[in-house]
Write a protein that holds these residues in place. Structure first.
Motif, PDB file in Angstrom:
ATOM      1  N   ARG A 191      83.014 -18.030 -36.897  1.00 19.38           N
ATOM      2  CA  ARG A 191      84.430 -18.902 -37.006  1.00 19.38           C
ATOM      3  C   ARG A 191      84.571 -20.191 -36.247  1.00 19.38           C
ATOM      4  O   ARG A 191      84.990 -21.156 -36.637  1.00 19.38           O
ATOM      5  CB  ARG A 191      85.467 -17.910 -37.010  1.00 19.38           C
ATOM      6  N   PHE A 192      84.313 -20.086 -35.035  1.00 22.63           N
ATOM      7  CA  PHE A 192      84.210 -21.156 -34.174  1.00 22.63           C
ATOM      8  C   PHE A 192      83.337 -22.347 -34.812  1.00 22.63           C
ATOM      9  O   PHE A 192      83.859 -23.561 -34.751  1.00 22.63           O
ATOM     10  CB  PHE A 192      83.825 -21.024 -32.623  1.00 22.63           C
ATOM     11  N   LEU A 193      82.171 -21.915 -34.905  1.00 24.22           N
ATOM     12  CA  LEU A 193      81.078 -23.177 -35.680  1.00 24.22           C
ATOM     13  C   LEU A 193      81.905 -23.653 -36.876  1.00 24.22           C
ATOM     14  O   LEU A 193      81.659 -24.884 -36.972  1.00 24.22           O
ATOM     15  CB  LEU A 193      79.822 -22.389 -35.655  1.00 24.22           C
ATOM     16  N   ASP A 194      82.454 -22.802 -37.594  1.00 28.55           N
ATOM     17  CA  ASP A 194      82.906 -23.361 -39.099  1.00 28.55           C
ATOM     18  C   ASP A 194      84.101 -24.316 -38.674  1.00 28.55           C
ATOM     19  O   ASP A 194      84.285 -25.179 -39.454  1.00 28.55           O
ATOM     20  CB  ASP A 194      83.104 -22.170 -39.837  1.00 28.55           C
ATOM     21  N   ARG A 195      84.949 -23.732 -37.868  1.00 27.59           N
ATOM     22  CA  ARG A 195      85.958 -24.767 -37.387  1.00 27.59           C
ATOM     23  C   ARG A 195      85.608 -26.167 -36.942  1.00 27.59           C
ATOM     24  O   ARG A 195      86.095 -27.214 -37.240  1.00 27.59           O
ATOM     25  CB  ARG A 195      86.870 -24.106 -36.432  1.00 27.59           C
ATOM     26  N   LEU A 196      84.408 -26.296 -36.033  1.00 24.30           N
ATOM     27  CA  LEU A 196      83.856 -27.414 -35.640  1.00 24.30           C
ATOM     28  C   LEU A 196      83.333 -28.201 -36.898  1.00 24.30           C
ATOM     29  O   LEU A 196      83.678 -29.350 -36.947  1.00 24.30           O
ATOM     30  CB  LEU A 196      82.649 -27.296 -34.831  1.00 24.30           C
ATOM     31  N   VAL A 197      82.989 -27.737 -38.023  1.00 23.77           N
ATOM     32  CA  VAL A 197      82.245 -28.314 -38.943  1.00 23.77           C
ATOM     33  C   VAL A 197      83.424 -28.764 -39.906  1.00 23.77           C
ATOM     34  O   VAL A 197      83.282 -29.837 -40.539  1.00 23.77           O
ATOM     35  CB  VAL A 197      81.673 -27.180 -39.998  1.00 23.77           C
ATOM     36  N   LEU A 198      84.428 -28.182 -40.162  1.00 18.01           N
ATOM     37  CA  LEU A 198      85.606 -28.692 -40.868  1.00 18.01           C
ATOM     38  C   LEU A 198      85.903 -29.910 -40.350  1.00 18.01           C
ATOM     39  O   LEU A 198      86.457 -30.663 -41.394  1.00 18.01           O
ATOM     40  CB  LEU A 198      86.838 -27.761 -40.681  1.00 18.01           C
ATOM     41  N   GLY A 199      85.968 -30.353 -39.397  1.00 17.90           N
ATOM     42  CA  GLY A 199      86.363 -31.716 -38.702  1.00 17.90           C
ATOM     43  C   GLY A 199      85.218 -32.872 -39.312  1.00 17.90           C
ATOM     44  O   GLY A 199      85.795 -33.958 -39.755  1.00 17.90           O
ATOM     45  N   PHE A 200      84.150 -32.639 -39.766  1.00 15.06           N
ATOM     46  CA  PHE A 200      83.146 -33.505 -40.307  1.00 15.06           C
ATOM     47  C   PHE A 200      83.384 -33.356 -41.805  1.00 15.06           C
ATOM     48  O   PHE A 200      83.092 -34.249 -42.386  1.00 15.06           O
ATOM     49  CB  PHE A 200      81.774 -33.285 -39.808  1.00 15.06           C
ATOM     50  N   GLU A 201      83.299 -31.870 -42.322  1.00 16.18           N
ATOM     51  CA  GLU A 201      83.243 -31.762 -43.694  1.00 16.18           C
ATOM     52  C   GLU A 201      84.150 -30.957 -44.114  1.00 16.18           C
ATOM     53  O   GLU A 201      84.672 -29.699 -44.189  1.00 16.18           O
ATOM     54  CB  GLU A 201      81.882 -30.934 -43.858  1.00 16.18           C
ATOM     55  N   PRO A 202      85.406 -31.405 -44.641  1.00 13.28           N
ATOM     56  CA  PRO A 202      86.912 -30.862 -44.753  1.00 13.28           C
ATOM     57  C   PRO A 202      86.663 -29.823 -45.967  1.00 13.28           C
ATOM     58  O   PRO A 202      87.134 -28.787 -46.207  1.00 13.28           O
ATOM     59  CB  PRO A 202      87.694 -31.843 -45.458  1.00 13.28           C
ATOM     60  N   ASP A 203      85.666 -30.073 -47.081  1.00 11.78           N
ATOM     61  CA  ASP A 203      85.180 -29.335 -47.965  1.00 11.78           C
ATOM     62  C   ASP A 203      84.336 -27.816 -47.623  1.00 11.78           C
ATOM     63  O   ASP A 203      84.263 -26.995 -48.567  1.00 11.78           O
ATOM     64  CB  ASP A 203      84.220 -29.822 -49.163  1.00 11.78           C
ATOM     65  N   HIS A 204      84.169 -27.767 -46.346  1.00 13.72           N
ATOM     66  CA  HIS A 204      83.319 -26.830 -45.966  1.00 13.72           C
ATOM     67  C   HIS A 204      84.311 -25.472 -46.254  1.00 13.72           C
ATOM     68  O   HIS A 204      83.718 -24.366 -46.322  1.00 13.72           O
ATOM     69  CB  HIS A 204      82.911 -26.940 -44.408  1.00 13.72           C
ATOM     70  N   ALA A 205      85.588 -25.555 -45.830  1.00  8.75           N
ATOM     71  CA  ALA A 205      86.340 -24.330 -46.179  1.00  8.75           C
ATOM     72  C   ALA A 205      86.377 -23.591 -47.442  1.00  8.75           C
ATOM     73  O   ALA A 205      86.021 -22.507 -47.612  1.00  8.75           O
ATOM     74  CB  ALA A 205      87.764 -24.658 -45.751  1.00  8.75           C
ATOM     75  N   GLU A 206      86.016 -24.707 -48.550  1.00  8.12           N
ATOM     76  CA  GLU A 206      86.021 -24.042 -49.904  1.00  8.12           C
ATOM     77  C   GLU A 206      84.633 -23.689 -50.133  1.00  8.12           C
ATOM     78  O   GLU A 206      84.553 -22.593 -50.813  1.00  8.12           O
ATOM     79  CB  GLU A 206      86.324 -25.305 -50.970  1.00  8.12           C
ATOM     80  N   ALA A 207      83.675 -24.116 -49.612  1.00  6.57           N
ATOM     81  CA  ALA A 207      82.262 -23.630 -49.604  1.00  6.57           C
ATOM     82  C   ALA A 207      82.334 -22.236 -48.984  1.00  6.57           C
ATOM     83  O   ALA A 207      81.887 -21.301 -49.593  1.00  6.57           O
ATOM     84  CB  ALA A 207      81.444 -24.422 -49.012  1.00  6.57           C
ATOM     85  N   VAL A 208      82.847 -21.860 -47.868  1.00  8.49           N
ATOM     86  CA  VAL A 208      82.777 -20.705 -47.303  1.00  8.49           C
ATOM     87  C   VAL A 208      83.510 -19.592 -48.107  1.00  8.49           C
ATOM     88  O   VAL A 208      83.090 -18.395 -48.348  1.00  8.49           O
ATOM     89  CB  VAL A 208      83.249 -20.621 -45.850  1.00  8.49           C
ATOM     90  N   LEU A 209      84.760 -20.120 -48.709  1.00  4.06           N
ATOM     91  CA  LEU A 209      85.489 -19.162 -49.462  1.00  4.06           C
ATOM     92  C   LEU A 209      84.810 -18.987 -50.782  1.00  4.06           C
ATOM     93  O   LEU A 209      84.956 -17.746 -51.014  1.00  4.06           O
ATOM     94  CB  LEU A 209      86.974 -19.691 -49.786  1.00  4.06           C
ATOM     95  N   GLY A 210      84.215 -19.685 -51.209  1.00  2.00           N
ATOM     96  CA  GLY A 210      83.549 -19.435 -52.592  1.00  2.00           C
ATOM     97  C   GLY A 210      82.258 -18.660 -52.306  1.00  2.00           C
ATOM     98  O   GLY A 210      82.115 -17.825 -53.196  1.00  2.00           O
ATOM     99  N   TYR A 211      81.589 -18.769 -51.170  1.00  3.71           N
ATOM    100  CA  TYR A 211      80.539 -17.878 -50.998  1.00  3.71           C
ATOM    101  C   TYR A 211      80.941 -16.564 -50.780  1.00  3.71           C
ATOM    102  O   TYR A 211      80.328 -15.426 -51.143  1.00  3.71           O
ATOM    103  CB  TYR A 211      79.719 -18.621 -49.742  1.00  3.71           C
ATOM    104  N   GLU A 212      82.011 -16.599 -49.747  1.00  2.22           N
ATOM    105  CA  GLU A 212      82.558 -15.024 -49.745  1.00  2.22           C
ATOM    106  C   GLU A 212      82.954 -14.347 -50.943  1.00  2.22           C
ATOM    107  O   GLU A 212      82.908 -13.029 -50.976  1.00  2.22           O
ATOM    108  CB  GLU A 212      83.380 -15.086 -48.499  1.00  2.22           C
ATOM    109  N   LYS A 213      83.623 -14.953 -51.504  1.00  2.00           N
ATOM    110  CA  LYS A 213      84.266 -14.428 -53.034  1.00  2.00           C
ATOM    111  C   LYS A 213      83.090 -13.837 -53.807  1.00  2.00           C
ATOM    112  O   LYS A 213      82.929 -12.614 -54.179  1.00  2.00           O
ATOM    113  CB  LYS A 213      84.890 -15.372 -53.632  1.00  2.00           C
ATOM    114  N   ALA A 214      81.850 -14.815 -53.966  1.00  2.00           N
ATOM    115  CA  ALA A 214      80.877 -14.222 -54.806  1.00  2.00           C
ATOM    116  C   ALA A 214      80.257 -13.089 -53.989  1.00  2.00           C
ATOM    117  O   ALA A 214      79.759 -12.167 -54.563  1.00  2.00           O
ATOM    118  CB  ALA A 214      79.987 -15.596 -54.891  1.00  2.00           C
TER     119      ALA A 214
END
Length: 364
Positions: free
Chosen positions: A135-158
């Protein structure tokens, strides 16, 4: 730059009514334990994707005993563009969000502001389970790639759907194939985003900082490309069915950290050294974002100053001011922040009849 310029709370935890305007300087929140400082930081954290710095359910944020539901209204200035954000939670209903008076998913907040935080609960980040580090790493990623949250949500849903099929021992290859293809697209994007973020943080580290630099690695057994991911899941269906869940993928990744100067794994460092490494990462992230976009993140630092000696406190405050990041720092007394002086805006948070109050009060 990204700035929170106005915040208004209603029936949020201990804050029945709270309102404040911010002028862009770092913000100090001081007051006794239990006064409501962390509740304010939590409200601000909900202006970013996810469940906030405590990961609380929406209903748990409702002020009691009133139980009416809570609301946060805020104005964010991102590079000169103002965004009005409203988010609220009511009993029995999911949290809602509006950005510029339009309904929006939480992932859209990642495009409005980048935000990071450190809390006392994160002191054990390097020695507890991998989930918190992801979770900490993914929050770091969000600063550079705002679409990362949608990728994580899409992956987890599938993946949840694939796991359901595995538990029910469904054997329809076409059904699995469709889900695995979707997972692979999101999964490859997640892996690439994480790797790119670690490289960017390494490049932005400050070798002269008093906070120890951590060499970070992405610990992930999953293949990084889309085709190989889909192939690995197809080949592993029988094994995954026996386990009742998907056993490989970016959801199993971990963040490794080694104190670079000593070659010591973070888990073996002292509590103070572990916290100092986290602070170094926060500063590197802000530095990298400023270099890449001109927009450093908003940083929430809950009770961080109390665990730093005077020299490191001064170094942290100087670094925040130099980077131009809007930081919100909490502590029990204003004496912890005297080095900031007029560079900070200061508020006293105090409790009255079980509810929190906020009053601007300059540092001594």
């Amino acid at each position: 730059m990204t700035r929170l310029t106005h915040l208004r709370l209603a029936h949020f935890r201990s804050h029945i009514r709270a309102e404040a305007g911010f002028d862009g300087r770092p913000v100090v929140l001081f007051g006794d334990n239990g006064a409501g400082k962390t509740n304010l930081l939590e409200a601000i954290s909900l202006l970013s994707p996810g469940r906030g710095l405590r990961r609380a359910a929406a209903e748990d944020l409702i002020a009691q005993p009133e139980g009416l539901g809570w609301k946060i209204a805020a104005t964010l200035n991102r590079a000169g563009t103002l965004h009005d954000i409203e988010t609220e939670g009511r009993p029995g209903s999911p949290r809602s969000l509006r950005i510029d008076d339009k309904a929006a998913p939480q992932s859209a907040l990642g495009r409005v502001s980048a935000m990071l935080w450190l809390t006392p609960a994160m002191d054990r980040l390097w020695i507890e389970g991998a989930e918190g580090r992801r979770r900490f790493l993914d929050r770091l990623v969000l600063g550079f790639e705002p679409d990362h949250a949608e990728a994580v949500l899409g992956y987890e849903k599938a993946m949840r759907e694939r796991n359901r099929l595995l538990r029910e021992e469904v054997r329809d290859a076409a059904w699995y194939g469709a889900l695995e293809t979707r997972m692979a697209g999101f999964g490859a994007q997640i892996i690439a985003n994480r790797a790119a973020t670690l490289a960017r943080l390494a490049a932005a580290s400050d070798p002269d900082s008093p906070f120890p630099h951590a060499d970070l690695t992405l610990l992930d057994d999953a293949p990084p490309d889309e085709f190989s991911l889909a192939e690995a899941w197809a080949e592993g269906r029988r094994r995954d069915m026996a386990a009742g869940r998907t056993l490989i993928g970016p959801h199993r990744a971990d963040l490794g950290a080694v104190w670079g100067a000593r070659g010591m794994p973070a888990a073996q460092c002292s509590t103070g050294e572990q916290k100092a490494m986290l602070i170094a990462l926060i500063l590197a992230h802000a530095r990298a974002l400023r270099q890449d976009t001109g927009i450093p993140p908003i940083v929430l630092l809950d009770e961080v100053a109390a665990h730093l000696d005077e020299g490191r406190r001064a170094a942290l405050y100087d670094a925040i001011c130099t980077l131009g990041a809007q930081a919100f720092l909490s502590g029990t007394g204003p004496e912890l922040f005297t080095h900031l002086g007029t560079r900070a805006q200061c508020f006293r948070v105090h409790a009255d009849a079980g509810h929190s109050n906020l009053q601007e009060s300059p540092l001594p």
